[in-house]
Design a protein around this motif. Structure first.
Motif, PDB file in Angstrom:
ATOM      1  N   GLY A  24       5.191   0.096   1.099  1.00 40.95           N
ATOM      2  CA  GLY A  24       3.938  -0.202   1.616  1.00 40.95           C
ATOM      3  C   GLY A  24       3.424  -0.858   2.638  1.00 40.95           C
ATOM      4  O   GLY A  24       2.651  -0.712   3.807  1.00 40.95           O
ATOM      5  N   LEU A  25       4.201  -2.218   2.320  1.00 43.65           N
ATOM      6  CA  LEU A  25       3.476  -3.045   3.639  1.00 43.65           C
ATOM      7  C   LEU A  25       3.469  -3.267   5.409  1.00 43.65           C
ATOM      8  O   LEU A  25       2.961  -3.680   5.842  1.00 43.65           O
ATOM      9  CB  LEU A  25       4.094  -4.244   3.056  1.00 43.65           C
ATOM     10  N   SER A  27       0.115  -1.890  -3.058  1.00 38.43           N
ATOM     11  CA  SER A  27      -0.229  -1.951  -0.845  1.00 38.43           C
ATOM     12  C   SER A  27      -1.113  -1.488  -0.797  1.00 38.43           C
ATOM     13  O   SER A  27      -1.697  -2.146   0.287  1.00 38.43           O
ATOM     14  CB  SER A  27       1.111  -2.137  -0.557  1.00 38.43           C
ATOM     15  N   VAL A  28      -1.312  -0.232  -1.259  1.00 38.71           N
ATOM     16  CA  VAL A  28      -2.492   0.513   0.076  1.00 38.71           C
ATOM     17  C   VAL A  28      -3.825  -0.570  -0.832  1.00 38.71           C
ATOM     18  O   VAL A  28      -4.788  -0.517  -0.392  1.00 38.71           O
ATOM     19  CB  VAL A  28      -3.042   1.534  -0.815  1.00 38.71           C
ATOM     20  N   LEU A  29      -3.840  -0.742  -1.995  1.00 36.55           N
ATOM     21  CA  LEU A  29      -5.365  -1.397  -2.034  1.00 36.55           C
ATOM     22  C   LEU A  29      -5.752  -2.265  -2.088  1.00 36.55           C
ATOM     23  O   LEU A  29      -6.203  -3.293  -0.755  1.00 36.55           O
ATOM     24  CB  LEU A  29      -5.303  -1.419  -3.917  1.00 36.55           C
ATOM     25  N   PHE A  30      -4.221  -3.542  -1.171  1.00 40.65           N
ATOM     26  CA  PHE A  30      -4.531  -4.610  -0.064  1.00 40.65           C
ATOM     27  C   PHE A  30      -5.107  -4.120   1.314  1.00 40.65           C
ATOM     28  O   PHE A  30      -5.342  -5.071   1.679  1.00 40.65           O
ATOM     29  CB  PHE A  30      -3.146  -5.019  -0.238  1.00 40.65           C
ATOM     30  N   HIS A  31      -3.651  -3.132   1.521  1.00 40.91           N
ATOM     31  CA  HIS A  31      -4.374  -3.011   2.855  1.00 40.91           C
ATOM     32  C   HIS A  31      -6.011  -2.737   2.925  1.00 40.91           C
ATOM     33  O   HIS A  31      -6.580  -2.946   3.729  1.00 40.91           O
ATOM     34  CB  HIS A  31      -3.152  -1.660   3.294  1.00 40.91           C
ATOM     35  N   LEU A  32      -6.098  -1.524   1.526  1.00 48.22           N
ATOM     36  CA  LEU A  32      -7.969  -1.783   1.986  1.00 48.22           C
ATOM     37  C   LEU A  32      -8.990  -2.576   1.469  1.00 48.22           C
ATOM     38  O   LEU A  32     -10.155  -2.571   1.999  1.00 48.22           O
ATOM     39  CB  LEU A  32      -7.957   0.109   0.522  1.00 48.22           C
TER      40      LEU A  32
END
Length: 233
Positions: A48-49, A226-231
């Motif tokens: 994801g990263l 990884s999506v949560l970190f990205h958002l």
């Protein structure tokens, strides 16, 4: 003055990766310390990263041909390291390769910041935001260390080393103008190491070890994190 700024930015990076590491430690408690589960979680997170952050950013800022060349170099290096240093029979993911990849990933960023320090358009808020983007790296490294049962003192030293590397290359970037082609190759090497290691060492190696339902649960959980970190960042 430059040395002080570089040192302060390195300190901020240490706090950022430590925050990501703290989140990884908390998540590991939810999964009751399952080494295979943590490895899959880390693998999904790293994929994801790459797909959400590192690769899109690289394609915007750096040259495609040199990135591809770097990926190829990273892959060849990884194969050579496995053949000469690591046992192919081991079911444990290689913390060392991921650590190396994330160190290399830091270099183009810190060189760019170093180049900007002498520029009147230097924006501290943008640099701070960029440093916060290292929280996912702290999460990934901590997940890798926990899944392999490494002592946390080595993780702490790794975070310190990452911060020192960041500060040192900010200083180098201020004094030496490394061209965009060289930075593109370095970033490509990092992408190659992270991509191949995350898939081969963290995901595929556990495909027959963990039941299918749990395999997908751990993998998708890592990706969603990884999506949560990205958002968030």
């Amino acid at each position: 003055m430059l040395e002080l700024v570089a040192f302060i930015l390195g300190g901020f990076l240490f706090l950022s990766v430590s925050a990501g590491g703290g989140i990884a430690w908390f998540v590991s408690k939810i999964f009751h310390g399952s080494n295979e589960g943590l490895a899959l979680l880390c693998g999904g997170f790293l994929v994801g990263l790459l797909t959400l952050d590192i690769i899109p950013s690289a394609l915007k800022m750096y040259q495609l041909l040199e990135i591809v060349l770097g990926i190829l170099i990273g892959y060849i290096f990884l194969v050579a390291m496995h053949n000469f240093l690591f046992s192919s029979k081991s079911r444990k993911p290689s913390v060392y390769l991921i650590t190396l990849a994330l160190f290399i990933h830091t270099i183009p960023l810190s060189l760019t910041i170093g180049n900007l320090l002498g520029n009147s358009t230097f924006n501290v808020s943008i640099t701070t935001s960029t440093i916060l983007h290292h929280a996912p790296e702290g999460f990934a490294l901590t997940s890798a260390f926990l899944s392999q049962g490494k002592k946390l003192i080595w993780l702490f030293l790794c975070f310190v080393g990452l911060s020192i590397c960041f500060s040192a290359f900010i200083w180098i970037g201020y004094h030496v103008n490394l061209n965009i082609k060289a930075q593109s190759v370095l970033l490509g090497i990092s992408i190659g190491l992270i991509g191949v290691t995350s898939v081969k060492e963290f995901i595929l190696i556990n495909i027959r070890v963990v039941p299918v339902r749990l395999f997908l649960t751990f993998l998708l959980t890592g990706y969603l994190l990884s999506v949560l970190f990205h958002l968030w960042l």
